[in-house]
Design a protein around this motif. Sequence first.
Motif, mmCIF file in Angstrom:
data_model
loop_
_atom_site.group_PDB
_atom_site.id
_atom_site.type_symbol
_atom_site.label_atom_id
_atom_site.label_comp_id
_atom_site.label_asym_id
_atom_site.label_seq_id
_atom_site.Cartn_x
_atom_site.Cartn_y
_atom_site.Cartn_z
ATOM 1 N N MET A 1 -19.347 15.090 0.195
ATOM 2 C CA MET A 1 -20.096 14.540 -0.945
ATOM 3 C C MET A 1 -19.118 14.132 -2.051
ATOM 4 N N LYS A 2 -19.154 12.873 -2.458
ATOM 5 C CA LYS A 2 -18.281 12.371 -3.513
ATOM 6 C C LYS A 2 -18.860 12.741 -4.880
ATOM 7 N N ASN A 3 -17.994 13.152 -5.791
ATOM 8 C CA ASN A 3 -18.420 13.544 -7.139
ATOM 9 C C ASN A 3 -18.096 12.454 -8.148
ATOM 10 N N PHE A 4 -19.084 12.095 -8.972
ATOM 11 C CA PHE A 4 -18.892 11.117 -10.033
ATOM 12 C C PHE A 4 -19.622 11.587 -11.286
ATOM 13 N N ILE A 5 -19.062 11.257 -12.440
ATOM 14 C CA ILE A 5 -19.743 11.506 -13.722
ATOM 15 C C ILE A 5 -19.922 10.168 -14.411
ATOM 16 N N ILE A 6 -21.157 9.889 -14.830
ATOM 17 C CA ILE A 6 -21.457 8.652 -15.551
ATOM 18 C C ILE A 6 -22.010 9.007 -16.921
ATOM 19 N N GLY A 7 -21.600 8.256 -17.924
ATOM 20 C CA GLY A 7 -22.062 8.496 -19.289
ATOM 21 C C GLY A 7 -22.985 7.390 -19.768
ATOM 22 N N GLY A 8 -23.869 7.745 -20.670
ATOM 23 C CA GLY A 8 -24.764 6.757 -21.260
ATOM 24 C C GLY A 8 -25.505 7.336 -22.441
ATOM 25 N N VAL A 9 -26.138 6.474 -23.210
ATOM 26 C CA VAL A 9 -26.934 6.944 -24.343
ATOM 27 C C VAL A 9 -28.253 7.512 -23.828
ATOM 28 N N PRO A 10 -28.791 8.542 -24.489
ATOM 29 C CA PRO A 10 -30.064 9.138 -24.044
ATOM 30 C C PRO A 10 -31.250 8.313 -24.538
ATOM 31 N N GLN A 27 -27.697 11.242 -3.741
ATOM 32 C CA GLN A 27 -27.328 12.244 -2.733
ATOM 33 C C GLN A 27 -27.559 11.716 -1.326
ATOM 34 N N GLN A 28 -28.604 10.912 -1.163
ATOM 35 C CA GLN A 28 -28.887 10.333 0.145
ATOM 36 C C GLN A 28 -27.784 9.369 0.602
ATOM 37 N N GLN A 29 -26.969 8.919 -0.364
ATOM 38 C CA GLN A 29 -25.823 8.052 -0.047
ATOM 39 C C GLN A 29 -24.513 8.839 0.030
ATOM 40 N N GLY A 30 -24.631 10.184 0.025
ATOM 41 C CA GLY A 30 -23.434 11.021 0.095
ATOM 42 C C GLY A 30 -22.677 11.120 -1.212
ATOM 43 N N ILE A 31 -23.395 10.901 -2.334
ATOM 44 C CA ILE A 31 -22.759 10.880 -3.647
ATOM 45 C C ILE A 31 -23.426 11.907 -4.567
ATOM 46 N N LYS A 32 -22.606 12.747 -5.184
ATOM 47 C CA LYS A 32 -23.102 13.687 -6.185
ATOM 48 C C LYS A 32 -22.789 13.093 -7.555
ATOM 49 N N GLN A 205 -19.906 0.891 -5.130
ATOM 50 C CA GLN A 205 -20.859 -0.113 -4.648
ATOM 51 C C GLN A 205 -22.178 0.530 -4.237
ATOM 52 N N ALA A 206 -22.108 1.704 -3.635
ATOM 53 C CA ALA A 206 -23.320 2.414 -3.223
ATOM 54 C C ALA A 206 -24.139 2.851 -4.434
ATOM 55 N N ILE A 207 -23.455 3.318 -5.478
ATOM 56 C CA ILE A 207 -24.141 3.707 -6.720
ATOM 57 C C ILE A 207 -24.865 2.512 -7.324
ATOM 58 N N LEU A 208 -24.170 1.373 -7.359
ATOM 59 C CA LEU A 208 -24.769 0.160 -7.931
ATOM 60 C C LEU A 208 -25.966 -0.297 -7.104
ATOM 61 N N LYS A 209 -25.864 -0.188 -5.788
ATOM 62 C CA LYS A 209 -26.973 -0.606 -4.923
ATOM 63 C C LYS A 209 -28.221 0.227 -5.206
ATOM 64 N N VAL A 210 -28.039 1.535 -5.386
ATOM 65 C CA VAL A 210 -29.167 2.426 -5.674
ATOM 66 C C VAL A 210 -29.823 2.067 -7.007
ATOM 67 N N ILE A 211 -29.012 1.957 -8.066
ATOM 68 C CA ILE A 211 -29.594 1.734 -9.398
ATOM 69 C C ILE A 211 -30.204 0.342 -9.511
#
Length: 284
Positions: A1-10, A27-32, A205-211
């Motif tokens: 599982m790949k780990n990523f942290i993304i920031g943004g305004v609430p 998570q279904q794409q193997g990404i935490k 790319q997988a993160i972008l595809k999901v969002i």
Amino acid sequence: MKNFIIGGVPEHFNLPWYIALRDKDFQQQGIKLRWKDYPGGTGQMASALREKEIDMAVILTEGIVRDIINGNDCKIVQVFVKSPLLWGIHVAANSNYETVSDLKGTNAAISRFGSGSHLMAFVNAETLDWDLKNDLRFKEIKDLEGALAGLPLGKGDYFMWEKFMTKPYVDNGIFRLIGESPTPWPSFVIAVNNEVLENEKESVQAILKVINGITENFKNIPNIDAMISQRYGLEIQDVQEWLSLTEWSNRQLKKEELELIQQKLLELDLIEHKTQENNILHNF
């Protein structure tokens, strides 16, 4: 599982990320993927990207373009919200200022230098033909909470923030809205640290595809207006108006949009030079 942290305004713009995280789509794409709130906005996130506290950010377009030119080692991978951001110009309800022209030469409350509230104060001043060196002054207040506490006490004379997120504080009598200033370019982009782009291209790319899959159908989610209203404390009619004005995107920033932003930043003395498109944008 790949780990990523993304920031943004609430804020309401980022609800698609909450939905994707809630439904475990990454998570279904193997990404935490872990989300980190930055109530201080663009300046705070740009600093976090520089310090590698986060891998990615959903961030104001003009703010991250400026910070990349000034040395932030990241690139924009796509537009997230292509519609302009509608900045409200607010004063304390108890202030004597009645029109935007009354604010000439007063202190703009900003979250921090380099933030959207800082840069848009310049854009607004230029629109009004103010002297950018003599008619603009600033008072740092960290975030929206700082403005809510500080403006009624005279810590800053006006405050620019997204119109719909501040609407509850206009309705309850803390702020008065005396003007609006839309950005002349797409409001939010997704920026990624260059090291992450180099080493984890497929995961990004997988993160972008999901969002992008969620934003494509976001407005059609049943009762999405009620969900936004409840989560962010907004009146349902305000949410509906905001939804009608807001358009998400999965495309990259256009060359002419980037040129407009760089030219405006240069004219306002917020950058010393322009740079090549490939220093700012990453195309997969």
